[in-house]
Design an enzyme around this catalytic site. Structure first.
Site, PDB file in Angstrom:
ATOM      1  N   LYS A 416       0.903  -1.302   0.008  1.00  0.00           N
ATOM      2  CA  LYS A 416      -0.024  -0.107   0.032  1.00  0.00           C
ATOM      3  C   LYS A 416       0.893   1.115   0.057  1.00  0.00           C
ATOM      4  O   LYS A 416       1.123   1.682   1.031  1.00  0.00           O
ATOM      5  CB  LYS A 416      -0.928   0.017   1.199  1.00  0.00           C
ATOM      6  CG  LYS A 416      -2.252  -0.795   1.107  1.00  0.00           C
ATOM      7  CD  LYS A 416      -2.533  -1.400   2.541  1.00  0.00           C
ATOM      8  CE  LYS A 416      -3.578  -0.363   3.097  1.00  0.00           C
ATOM      9  NZ  LYS A 416      -4.337  -0.835   4.027  1.00  0.00           N
TER      10      LYS A 416
ATOM     11  N   LEU B  15      -8.477  -3.794   7.144  1.00  0.00           N
ATOM     12  CA  LEU B  15      -8.732  -2.275   6.296  1.00  0.00           C
ATOM     13  C   LEU B  15      -8.451  -2.714   4.948  1.00  0.00           C
ATOM     14  O   LEU B  15      -7.839  -3.767   4.627  1.00  0.00           O
ATOM     15  CB  LEU B  15      -7.656  -1.632   6.920  1.00  0.00           C
ATOM     16  CG  LEU B  15      -7.709  -1.096   8.140  1.00  0.00           C
ATOM     17  CD1 LEU B  15      -6.546  -0.169   8.669  1.00  0.00           C
ATOM     18  CD2 LEU B  15      -9.074  -0.127   8.424  1.00  0.00           C
ATOM     19  N   CYS B  16      -8.699  -1.755   3.986  1.00  0.00           N
ATOM     20  CA  CYS B  16      -8.550  -1.977   2.582  1.00  0.00           C
ATOM     21  C   CYS B  16      -7.029  -2.296   2.368  1.00  0.00           C
ATOM     22  O   CYS B  16      -6.302  -1.600   3.000  1.00  0.00           O
ATOM     23  CB  CYS B  16      -8.984  -0.513   2.041  1.00  0.00           C
ATOM     24  SG  CYS B  16      -8.360  -0.350   0.395  1.00  0.00           S
ATOM     25  N   PRO B  17      -6.787  -3.385   1.486  1.00  0.00           N
ATOM     26  CA  PRO B  17      -7.878  -3.779   0.588  1.00  0.00           C
ATOM     27  C   PRO B  17      -8.303  -5.204   0.936  1.00  0.00           C
ATOM     28  O   PRO B  17      -9.042  -5.908   0.269  1.00  0.00           O
ATOM     29  CB  PRO B  17      -7.016  -4.009  -0.804  1.00  0.00           C
ATOM     30  CG  PRO B  17      -5.680  -4.344  -0.392  1.00  0.00           C
ATOM     31  CD  PRO B  17      -5.639  -3.530   0.895  1.00  0.00           C
TER      32      PRO B  17
END
Lengths: 484, 76
Positions: A416, B15-17
């Site tokens: 991320k 949490l995302c994703p």
């Protein structure tokens, strides 16, 4: 060569840290290439040297009696004037206030001041592109906050979606205190049409607060609009001195005096009062004194003023052209590397951008790629989400959804983010070439580079040969002894 | 009103994703027309499952918003 270009060429090589060398993982000592100006800039040497000469006369302000105090007072005023001039702000209408260590302090100040001055306007509109410092203070000081997205979707996000802005302004009618928008993104360098945004905001009784931290070092900004009737002028601008080649200088707020002179100052202390009695006191009406309680960061402000003066001598058009050439080269070359994703709309004819590029290389996590660039190529880049989580998430979401669902959660978590190269006055086309050469080399031998690292417990990456012993490069006591 | 379903995913705390990835993994073995309930606490999941479902042609049968969680029922 015109004087501006000559001065730019000289300044390119006139930064503290320009000659810094580090040992690469293979043992070779090479010069570091600094590509992290969006986080904080190197110090412009001539500006700082000029500021050091001022130290011969340094004293506190707030007095006009002894010579040094007189000189310090005048130089502190000079620094304010340099800022107003640099952003083309009329001193009769705008005031410049120095505070804190960067734009975060200035944004918190303007959010508190405006929400107190305009209680009948409980809401704010915030672009999705914002750094957290130009998002959270507005949420905290207002009853509601709505985020305005960007044109485009996924990896190709452009600038603020003006239709969405118009819709939100109409929906909330005259309940919006201001629109908070960055002039340029700290993640993608995408430049927003701030005067167009100002005009739309004003038409609905809202103001516009612009975070100029990522644009002032790169291209000209004017508080005055283009239309000429004031309808698209900017109401308030904030920026960080440390992002315009003056580390250690304060945060800056330039704001219409009329917006804050009716309310109480945000901080109290010396230098902002006329009379003080045991039972009451009277606050000065003088700006910026009223808003700058206590001893200011005088040397920092003077250094910032010197930097702005030098950049004015070079010419912001010359600086913009210098950086645009680097950006075009980088886009062309990086887009030729198959595994590279560049975030944000890359059509420069549609979406202007500063020379800040965030990207990923398929098959190499952002943290690992940044480590490889540092360890093997002495390229200083930043990775992860750059304190702009909603914006970064919006651009990498599809790529995250395409991940193998069987991956470990820690591994998914480490994907991320992005890697960011941010160029400035201290960079030349050679630095852009170094980055491209390194990326091409890594892309051809991905597996080998990846095999040289272990994943550490915190989700980061550690080279098999260990990491830098920072003390060998800078030991405070050794340095102090060398100068005593 | 909660809809009872044969298939259920507890994505609370993720949490995302992760909620979407857990959903992708789970539906690998299902057939079109199957209905799954997934519970989440990630505030972004409302937007995410709307976009993801639209992308894939799935149907959000129901979305119940609780104080700090969300219950989706999705037909694939």
């Amino acid at each position: 060569m015109k004087t501006g270009h000559k001065l730019l060429t000289r300044m390119c090589n006139s930064f503290y840290g320009a000659a810094t060398t580090y040992r690469q993982i293979d043992g070779e000592f090479t010069a570091r290439t600094y590509l992290d100006s969006a986080a904080s800039c190197l110090m412009l040497k001539p500006a700082y040297e000029a500021s050091l000469k001022f130290l011969d006369h340094y004293s506190n302000t707030h007095s006009d009696t002894h010579n040094s105090a007189i000189i310090s007072n005048q130089m502190y005023k000079w620094a304010h004037a340099q800022v107003l001039q640099f952003v083309n702000a009329d001193p009769e209408e705008y005031t410049c206030i120095f505070m804190g260590s960067g734009s975060t302090a200035a944004i918190n100040r303007v959010a508190r001041s405006l929400s107190a001055a305009r209680p009948e306007k409980p809401g704010v509109l915030i672009s999705l592109m914002e750094h957290h410092s130009n998002d959270l203070p507005h949420r905290e000081t207002h009853d509601f906050a709505e985020h305005i997205g960007c044109v485009g979707e996924g990896v190709d996000l452009g600038s603020m979606d003006l239709d969405a802005l118009e819709a939100a302004l109409s929906k909330h009618h005259d309940k919006i205190d201001y629109v908070a928008v960055t002039a340029a993104s700290n993640v993608t360098g995408v430049v927003n049409p701030i005067h167009d945004i100002a005009q739309r905001a004003h038409a609905h009784g809202a103001l516009v607060v612009v975070d100029a931290s990522q644009i002032l070092a790169h291209r000209a900004l004017s508080m005055q609009g283009i239309v000429g009737d004031g309808s698209d002028d900017i109401d308030a601008v904030v920026f960080s001195g440390h992002k315009i080649y003056a580390p250690g200088s304060p945060g800056v707020l330039v704001i219409r005096r009329s917006l804050i002179d009716g309310g109480a100052p945000m901080e109290f202390g010396g230098g902002m009062v006329d009379q003080v009695f045991k039972t009451e006191y009277t606050v000065t009406t003088k700006f910026p004194d009223r808003e700058e309680a206590g001893t200011p960061n005088i040397l920092g402000a003077v250094n910032l003023g010197m930097c702005l003066d030098i950049m004015t001598r070079i010419g912001m058009d010359v600086i913009e052209q210098h950086e645009s050439e680097m950006l075009s080269y980088l886009f062309n070359e990086m887009q030729s590397i198959a595994g590279i994703t560049i975030y944000g709309d890359t059509d420069l004819s549609l979406v202007p951008r500063t020379a800040t590029i965030s990207f990923n290389l398929a098959g190499v996590d952002h943290g690992l790629l940044a480590a490889i660039l540092n360890d093997y190529f002495n390229l200083a880049l930043r990775n992860e989400c750059f304190c702009a989580h909603p914006y970064v998430r919006e651009m990498i979401l599809q790529q995250l959804w395409d991940l193998d669902p069987d991956l470990e959660e820690a591994e998914i978590e480490s994907k991320k983010g992005m890697v960011r190269a941010s160029f400035g006055l201290n960079n030349s086309i050679d630095d852009a070439h170094r980055l491209v050469t390194a990326l091409k080399e890594i892309d051809t031998r991905k597996d080998w580079y990846v095999s040289q690292y272990l994943r550490s417990e915190d989700g980061g990456f550690k080279h098999l040969k260990g990491s830098i012993d920072w003390n060998t490069y800078f030991c405070p006591s050794t340095v102090l002894e060398s100068v005593l | 009103m909660e809809i009872a379903t044969e298939h259920y995913i507890d994505a609370k705390g993720m949490l995302c994703p992760l909620p979407v990835l857990k959903f992708k993994k789970y539906i690998k073995d299902l057939t079109p027309g199957d209905v799954i309930r997934i519970d989440t606490t990630d505030p972004d999941s409302v937007k995410d499952f709307n976009i993801f479902s639209e992308m894939k042609g799935y149907k959000i049968v129901s979305l119940v918003e609780h104080a700090k969680s969300f219950s989706f029922v999705i037909e694939i």
